[in-house]
Scaffold this motif. Structure first.
Motif, short mmCIF file in Angstrom:
data_model
loop_
_atom_site.label_atom_id
_atom_site.label_comp_id
_atom_site.label_asym_id
_atom_site.label_seq_id
_atom_site.Cartn_x
_atom_site.Cartn_y
_atom_site.Cartn_z
N ASP A 219 0.84 -1.21 0.00
CA ASP A 219 0.00 0.00 0.00
C ASP A 219 0.87 1.25 0.00
N PHE A 220 1.91 1.22 0.82
CA PHE A 220 2.80 2.37 0.97
C PHE A 220 3.45 2.74 -0.36
N LYS A 221 3.88 1.75 -1.12
CA LYS A 221 4.56 2.00 -2.41
C LYS A 221 3.65 2.70 -3.41
N LYS A 222 2.34 2.57 -3.25
CA LYS A 222 1.40 3.18 -4.21
C LYS A 222 1.06 4.62 -3.85
N MET A 223 1.51 5.08 -2.69
CA MET A 223 1.13 6.42 -2.24
C MET A 223 1.89 7.50 -2.99
N GLN A 224 1.20 8.62 -3.22
CA GLN A 224 1.80 9.75 -3.93
C GLN A 224 1.99 10.95 -2.98
N ASP A 225 1.00 11.16 -2.15
CA ASP A 225 0.98 12.33 -1.28
C ASP A 225 2.03 12.21 -0.17
N LYS A 226 2.90 13.23 -0.09
CA LYS A 226 4.01 13.22 0.87
C LYS A 226 3.53 13.10 2.33
N LYS A 227 2.48 13.84 2.64
CA LYS A 227 1.96 13.83 4.02
C LYS A 227 1.41 12.44 4.37
N GLN A 228 0.64 11.86 3.45
CA GLN A 228 0.10 10.52 3.67
C GLN A 228 1.24 9.51 3.81
N MET A 229 2.27 9.69 2.98
CA MET A 229 3.43 8.78 3.05
C MET A 229 4.09 8.85 4.42
N GLN A 230 4.24 10.07 4.94
CA GLN A 230 4.86 10.22 6.26
C GLN A 230 4.04 9.51 7.33
N GLU A 231 2.72 9.69 7.25
CA GLU A 231 1.85 9.05 8.24
C GLU A 231 1.91 7.53 8.14
N LYS A 232 1.86 7.02 6.90
CA LYS A 232 1.88 5.57 6.68
C LYS A 232 3.24 5.00 7.08
N ALA A 233 4.31 5.71 6.76
CA ALA A 233 5.66 5.24 7.11
C ALA A 233 5.79 5.14 8.63
N LYS A 234 5.26 6.14 9.32
CA LYS A 234 5.31 6.13 10.78
C LYS A 234 4.49 4.96 11.34
N GLU A 235 3.32 4.74 10.74
CA GLU A 235 2.44 3.65 11.17
C GLU A 235 3.15 2.29 10.97
N ILE A 236 3.78 2.13 9.81
CA ILE A 236 4.51 0.88 9.53
C ILE A 236 5.65 0.69 10.53
N TYR A 237 6.37 1.79 10.76
CA TYR A 237 7.50 1.71 11.70
C TYR A 237 7.02 1.35 13.10
N MET A 238 5.99 2.06 13.58
CA MET A 238 5.52 1.84 14.95
C MET A 238 4.85 0.47 15.12
N THR A 239 4.18 -0.01 14.07
CA THR A 239 3.45 -1.28 14.17
C THR A 239 4.37 -2.49 14.00
N PHE A 240 5.35 -2.38 13.09
CA PHE A 240 6.12 -3.57 12.73
C PHE A 240 7.62 -3.52 12.99
N LEU A 241 8.20 -2.32 13.10
CA LEU A 241 9.66 -2.25 13.08
C LEU A 241 10.33 -1.73 14.34
N SER A 242 9.67 -0.84 15.06
CA SER A 242 10.33 -0.28 16.25
C SER A 242 10.45 -1.37 17.32
N ASN A 243 11.36 -1.16 18.27
CA ASN A 243 11.52 -2.19 19.30
C ASN A 243 10.34 -2.23 20.27
N LYS A 244 9.42 -1.25 20.14
CA LYS A 244 8.20 -1.27 20.96
C LYS A 244 6.99 -1.67 20.11
N ALA A 245 7.24 -2.13 18.89
CA ALA A 245 6.15 -2.45 17.95
C ALA A 245 5.22 -3.52 18.50
#
Length: 182
Positions: free
Chosen positions: A77-103
């Motif tokens: 889903d993230f790769k299909k995004m165009q809008d910079k603001k939406q990308m930032q939000e989605k990137a943060k969501e992906i990071y917080m949900t799956f990648l951070s050590n507190k995910a």
């Protein structure tokens, strides 16, 4: 012959598809392939089919590794995004949900300890690609092969085969197409 002349990637892909259809049928006939047949042919095919994704998720949930496919889907889903603001939000969501050590649904990827929130400041469509590929390979060489042997998959396959054996279900569409084509 036009395929060899024009060697752009997209054109080559179209030619390869033509080769696969050399039995004279159109590519729409691929739709009639049983879904389990498609799912069993490759993980890519499984992930392209919403029903396949649903069944695979059910299986991974039982294996306590559903986060892998959820991460993969989020990256798609993230790769299909165009809008910079939406990308930032989605990137943060992906990071917080799956990648951070507190995910909450942490995936196990190499180089995770070096990841930090700085990467979220300048998001770009392929920023998670390497991690997504790692997870894809993990699923492909681990859980996918088990999925194909699982009761969940085999039961779905049997149901499809039983439906195909019932002549009414199978031929009504063919009968309809014959009626309209005469």
């Amino acid at each position: 012959a036009a395929c060899q002349v024009d060697s752009r990637q997209g054109r080559r892909r179209a030619c390869r598809e033509d080769i696969h259809d050399n039995d004279g049928s159109s590519s729409s006939s691929h739709q009639s392939l049983k879904s389990t047949t498609k799912w069993a042919s490759s993980l890519e095919n499984l992930l392209e089919d919403p029903e396949g994704v649903k069944r695979f998720r059910e299986f991974l949930k039982k294996e306590f590794s559903e986060e892998n496919v959820l991460f993969w889907l989020a990256c798609e889903d993230f790769k299909k995004m165009q809008d910079k603001k939406q990308m930032q939000e989605k990137a943060k969501e992906i990071y917080m949900t799956f990648l951070s050590n507190k995910a909450s649904s942490q995936v196990n990827v190499e180089g995770q300890s070096r990841l930090n929130e700085k990467i979220l400041e300048e998001p770009h469509p392929l920023m998670f690609q390497k991690l997504q590929d790692q997870i894809f390979n993990l699923m492909k060489y681990d859980s996918y092969s088990r999925f194909l042997k699982s009761d969940l998959f085999l039961k779905h396959k049997r149901t499809e085969e039983e439906e195909e054996d019932q002549p009414d279900a199978q031929t009504s569409a063919k009968r309809a197409s014959r009626i309209y084509n005469t």
